[in-house]
Write a protein that holds these residues in place. Sequence first.
Motif, PDB file in Angstrom:
ATOM      1  N   ASN A  18      -3.412  22.144  15.317  1.00  0.00           N
ATOM      2  CA  ASN A  18      -3.414  22.316  13.876  1.00  0.00           C
ATOM      3  C   ASN A  18      -4.486  21.431  13.272  1.00  0.00           C
ATOM      4  OD1 ASN A  18      -1.011  23.971  13.744  1.00  0.00           O
ATOM      5  ND2 ASN A  18       0.074  22.147  14.365  1.00  0.00           N
ATOM      6  N   HIS A  20      -5.808  19.829   9.533  1.00  0.00           N
ATOM      7  CA  HIS A  20      -5.320  19.578   8.189  1.00  0.00           C
ATOM      8  C   HIS A  20      -6.330  18.756   7.411  1.00  0.00           C
ATOM      9  CE1 HIS A  20      -1.352  20.944   9.492  1.00  0.00           C
ATOM     10  NE2 HIS A  20      -1.495  20.173  10.543  1.00  0.00           N
ATOM     11  N   ARG A  21      -6.297  18.908   6.095  1.00  0.00           N
ATOM     12  CA  ARG A  21      -7.095  18.077   5.199  1.00  0.00           C
ATOM     13  C   ARG A  21      -6.180  17.687   4.053  1.00  0.00           C
ATOM     14  NH1 ARG A  21     -11.701  18.960   1.077  1.00  0.00           N
ATOM     15  NH2 ARG A  21     -12.601  16.923   1.170  1.00  0.00           N
ATOM     16  N   ILE A  22      -6.016  16.388   3.823  1.00  0.00           N
ATOM     17  CA  ILE A  22      -5.096  15.910   2.791  1.00  0.00           C
ATOM     18  C   ILE A  22      -5.768  14.820   1.963  1.00  0.00           C
ATOM     19  CG2 ILE A  22      -2.993  16.438   4.078  1.00  0.00           C
ATOM     20  CD1 ILE A  22      -2.848  13.468   4.862  1.00  0.00           C
ATOM     21  N   PHE A  32       3.911  12.771   9.202  1.00  0.00           N
ATOM     22  CA  PHE A  32       4.148  14.079   9.804  1.00  0.00           C
ATOM     23  C   PHE A  32       4.864  13.842  11.127  1.00  0.00           C
ATOM     24  CE2 PHE A  32       0.314  14.045   7.311  1.00  0.00           C
ATOM     25  CZ  PHE A  32       0.460  15.144   6.496  1.00  0.00           C
ATOM     26  N   TYR A  46      -8.429  11.792  13.741  1.00  0.00           N
ATOM     27  CA  TYR A  46      -8.547  11.783  12.286  1.00  0.00           C
ATOM     28  C   TYR A  46      -9.859  11.155  11.847  1.00  0.00           C
ATOM     29  CZ  TYR A  46      -7.257   6.861  12.589  1.00  0.00           C
ATOM     30  OH  TYR A  46      -7.231   5.527  12.895  1.00  0.00           O
ATOM     31  N   SER A 109      -9.187  14.130   7.018  1.00  0.00           N
ATOM     32  CA  SER A 109      -9.103  15.321   7.866  1.00  0.00           C
ATOM     33  C   SER A 109      -8.515  14.894   9.202  1.00  0.00           C
ATOM     34  CB  SER A 109     -10.491  15.919   8.099  1.00  0.00           C
ATOM     35  OG  SER A 109     -11.039  16.368   6.894  1.00  0.00           O
ATOM     36  N   ASN A 111      -6.604  16.405  13.087  1.00  0.00           N
ATOM     37  CA  ASN A 111      -6.225  17.483  14.004  1.00  0.00           C
ATOM     38  C   ASN A 111      -5.100  16.983  14.894  1.00  0.00           C
ATOM     39  OD1 ASN A 111      -8.251  19.434  13.333  1.00  0.00           O
ATOM     40  ND2 ASN A 111      -9.725  18.122  14.342  1.00  0.00           N
TER      41      ASN A 111
END
Length: 198
Positions: A18, A20-22, A32, A46, A109, A111
């Motif tokens: 997965n 993600h960008r937060i 998470f 990250y 960001s 993964n």
Amino acid sequence: MIFRAALLIFALATACSNAHRIEIDPGEKECFFEVLQPQDRMTVTYEVGGSIGGGRLDIDFFVLEPSNEVIHTHFKESTGSFSMEASRTGRYTYCFSNEMSTYARKVLSFNVHGVLFVGDEEKIAPVEREIRELSSSLQLVKDEQAYLVVRERVHRDTAESTNSRVKWWAIAQSIILFSLCAWNVHYLKSWFEVKRVL
């Protein structure tokens, strides 16, 4: 038969991946979790891609095992990677913390990818083993590409900011230069003016 096994392993490897960008507000943290079985493997990579409101491009990262014991930490890093193999069944939590910052929001960001344990390694056919290694290598390439995209974005923002500053400095210099020219012409003109005496 081998094709089906290869397809299953590839699907499992890609399903466990997965991206993600937060955005994490100052003084906050985002957590998470992944539920893992013994011998499942998980990797988290990250990178802090930007800071809204100034500040350094860094973040705190830590991982907790199912008993809420911290098993790994990174403090004030702009990029990082962590790999682990689950020793027991449970929820493994990983958190990104911006609690050390009081005013800067961080853009992050990350993964998450892993390999689910599907049986005894000795019983795996050589083709399946090669497919797993290929899938792992492919994931590393994908992570590297994501990293390069984030770095390109950061460098582009820096270049655009520098370009804007150079543009405004050039405009200010032009205004100063024309003002000095006008003042010099006016001053020299006043020297050569003939004063009429009545």
